[in-house]
Enzyme design. Sequence first.
Site, PDB file in Angstrom:
ATOM      1  N   GLU B 222       0.931  -1.065   0.193  1.00 43.98           N
ATOM      2  CA  GLU B 222      -0.035   0.014  -0.109  1.00 43.98           C
ATOM      3  C   GLU B 222       0.935   1.194   0.028  1.00 43.98           C
ATOM      4  O   GLU B 222       1.596   1.532   0.921  1.00 43.98           O
ATOM      5  CB  GLU B 222      -0.684  -0.096   1.343  1.00 43.98           C
ATOM      6  CG  GLU B 222      -2.213   0.817   1.140  1.00 43.98           C
ATOM      7  CD  GLU B 222      -1.566   2.137   1.916  1.00 43.98           C
ATOM      8  OE1 GLU B 222      -1.022   3.001   1.056  1.00 43.98           O
ATOM      9  OE2 GLU B 222      -2.059   2.467   3.059  1.00 43.98           O
ATOM     10  N   CYS B 259      -1.924   8.085   4.487  1.00 45.03           N
ATOM     11  CA  CYS B 259      -2.064   7.468   2.911  1.00 45.03           C
ATOM     12  C   CYS B 259      -3.259   8.057   2.521  1.00 45.03           C
ATOM     13  O   CYS B 259      -3.251   8.212   1.107  1.00 45.03           O
ATOM     14  CB  CYS B 259      -2.156   5.950   3.139  1.00 45.03           C
ATOM     15  SG  CYS B 259      -1.261   5.095   4.281  1.00 45.03           S
TER      16      CYS B 259
END
Lengths: 484, 484
Positions: B222, B259
């Site tokens: 990720e 993120c």
Amino acid sequence: MIDQIFNAATEAFLQYKNLPGNERADFLDKIADTLESNRSKIVPVAVKESNLPEGRINGELGRTVGQIKLFANMVREGSWLEATIDPGDPHREPLPKADIRRMLIPVGPVVVFGASNFPLAFSTAGGDTASALASGCPVIYKGHPAHPETSILVADCIHKAVLESNLPEGVFIHVEGGIDVGQALVQHPAAKAVAFTGSFNGGKALFDLASKREEPIPVYAEMGSVNPVFTFPEKLENELIPLAQAYVNSLTLGSGQFCTNPGLIFVPKEHAEEFETATAQALKDIAGSPMLHPGIAKSYYEAIAYYQTRNELKWIKVADPKHQINGSPALAQITAADWLADDVFQQEVFGAFAFMVVYDSPNELMEIAKKLHGQLTITVWGDIPELKQNAALINILEEKCGRLLFQGVPTGVEVGYAMQHGGPYPSTTDPRSTSVGSHAIKRFARPIAFQDMPEDLLPDALKNDNPLKIVRQVNGKFTVEKIN
Amino acid sequence: MIDQIFNAATEAFLQYKNLPGNERADFLDKIADTLESNRSKIVPVAVKESNLPEGRINGELGRTVGQIKLFANMVREGSWLEATIDPGDPHREPLPKADIRRMLIPVGPVVVFGASNFPLAFSTAGGDTASALASGCPVIYKGHPAHPETSILVADCIHKAVLESNLPEGVFIHVEGGIDVGQALVQHPAAKAVAFTGSFNGGKALFDLASKREEPIPVYAEMGSVNPVFTFPEKLENELIPLAQAYVNSLTLGSGQFCTNPGLIFVPKEHAEEFETATAQALKDIAGSPMLHPGIAKSYYEAIAYYQTRNELKWIKVADPKHQINGSPALAQITAADWLADDVFQQEVFGAFAFMVVYDSPNELMEIAKKLHGQLTITVWGDIPELKQNAALINILEEKCGRLLFQGVPTGVEVGYAMQHGGPYPSTTDPRSTSVGSHAIKRFARPIAFQDMPEDLLPDALKNDNPLKIVRQVNGKFTVEKIN
């Protein structure tokens, strides 16, 4: 040309992905029906191009139609979308909880490669194409050079169904060409996944290309394996003759040209001689049928010629290369110690060739299991007490395959919900997937979560009143109930 | 040393994979409880090492414990195994039908890398570790150099749980070291999957290494994204001030070190001036809090210094690099035409920096959507009629993200069943997966089919009488019923 193909596919995707499940199912059914109504046209051409007998090709067309209808039924039903709903809670403390709803959506244009050994069921309208179309992805299909006319006849059936369903042409595009064309398709930025059935070298090359793209994409390559069979003494004590016969039948079926062909069998020392006699007897009169094309027959005989140079082997049946196109079966015996000493004895030889490996002890079997490469299938023939005694062995064998059989033979892959046709590398490039059975559709989908999406805009699968009546996971529980 | 680690993990795997779900759940609960009872020891160390405020770290520990318990509950319940049963039929014509039963099994030892921005929730006992252990995989955890002491404290909690659960030590192995150690772990033949949260360069390097292995393995990296926010005129007409405030809050939360930080916002021309004023006002007094470590702050200010050389930008708020460790927020305006002309304007800057992109027309938005890279999230702020008018745009935005929001902001990732935290490349290397929420467990599992397995040997999930009382798919139907 490649750019035009992908422009058409991408444009078609943005429309096709939103086609309701029942309409997509109707489209799939139309493909199946069109294939069925062109049976008399397709079968003789496929027979001519593949050297496979008419009965087999007729059966394969039936299977192809059946696969498409399985996916049509799944898509019409809709639970495959894995709809998952965590309803919001505006009163949660300390912070309100957002409404989150997750489902699978199609990934985009998929490049599919056909297989020479299944000119229908793993080719133009085969399982990969059917599952990709079912998930909502357009298919760019690279025709297999071993059966070009068959491929065009089948593609015409799909084109007809596209036209009659008022879908954009880009939903299915048939492409002919060599390896360079295949590579260009895989490398195009608009391709989102690849499906392939064939040799290790072919599949691995596509995987490497796809991994090196600016945007790496998944490659579902089913590359075959040697599908080992493990036999235990008590079972052989009682059933040696019928098991040896079943083994030879599976090994030589269709000249051994199946991904699940059992090219390796482990036999306990105390039964080796009897098993050798029984298989020799069963193999004696099998001449083998014509192989798919001369190139495959040539590779088969070359591989056997190589093994004939190896002193470790004792030949139970030598292939007879007299008729180069016929896949004359062959069986060679080797000790477990010799087999363990060189990985070359677990390479796949495409055709009706196998190693019979004679083992001494359970310890040797454990060593074998640990050394075994990834397989599509492993078969274990043992009585229940033997199986229980060998639990530690079976525990390792699980790690090495996608399907573990306790009866029967690995050839003959049932198309259903529970089938797993895939396995650890090098049998496939993605053991998380199957290329046969209903779960194959998930290869071409990915999850998306919609957060606080207005009810009006939600896809039917996620609407409060569950208009599709599908099984959904709501707050963690599986249910067909509406959301209040 | 690496060999020893993997020998221990592989040996542990063969035992741990067979631990019944309820015992595996107890083990996970024990990890969670041990973390909770060491809260007062862990929190101050994590605060010191990460520069994050105590309240945040306390919350993050709670989330970490909650995640582990979510997986414990899933594993105790058991339906995640996707048990699928096609019962046999010995009387089927022309051939008897084999009994085939499919379920998920763990893949083997998993290498997990922690993230600097979540020293607890995405690190040693974070979501990747918890989901891998939940699936039945041992974890080899590579400690993050930004919080070494925290990592050891947390690892000790896991070790304690392993010991008290009488599990082999190889179930969880904590490894310290540099990039070379991480690379060696990913390259070891016994590693079967990799999980990573961090930078694009870090994640992509691991993906490339794993793809080039003799046996390629999946990498779930990720790697973050810019999480675009699309705003439409009618919505802004009514709610500009609160939306601008919400946007700035999300952008500057934790100095933008998430993120899902929204580093890109598209604003219609007619509201640009007002939006600029509102965000400038909201940003005015935000000094930014200390960033995770000096290296991250340095990269942040370097990126901003680069963008200050670009004439296309008009600065609404300039970062103040006076206190190098504080992530002083920054916002720059650019026209859609300029934004479209250079991909550098959609690169992620880790920190509280964003581009406000001013668009002229719906056509320009369509161009933007097509050009957008893959994202973890996309947020769309519009009234319902506007959303309907922009259906074609939203249709494309779906293709570009893992989570699509219609209210609120992308920061704050809910841990539940429906969460999707993952998205098309380059936001992750595997958009088929999520690293947050219950579905994360499936990253570390693969299907296996058992054919004609004797009832005595079948795993509980597949036994006729369904002792686990899980939801299974039997002949295609979802049910908790027994098999007759």
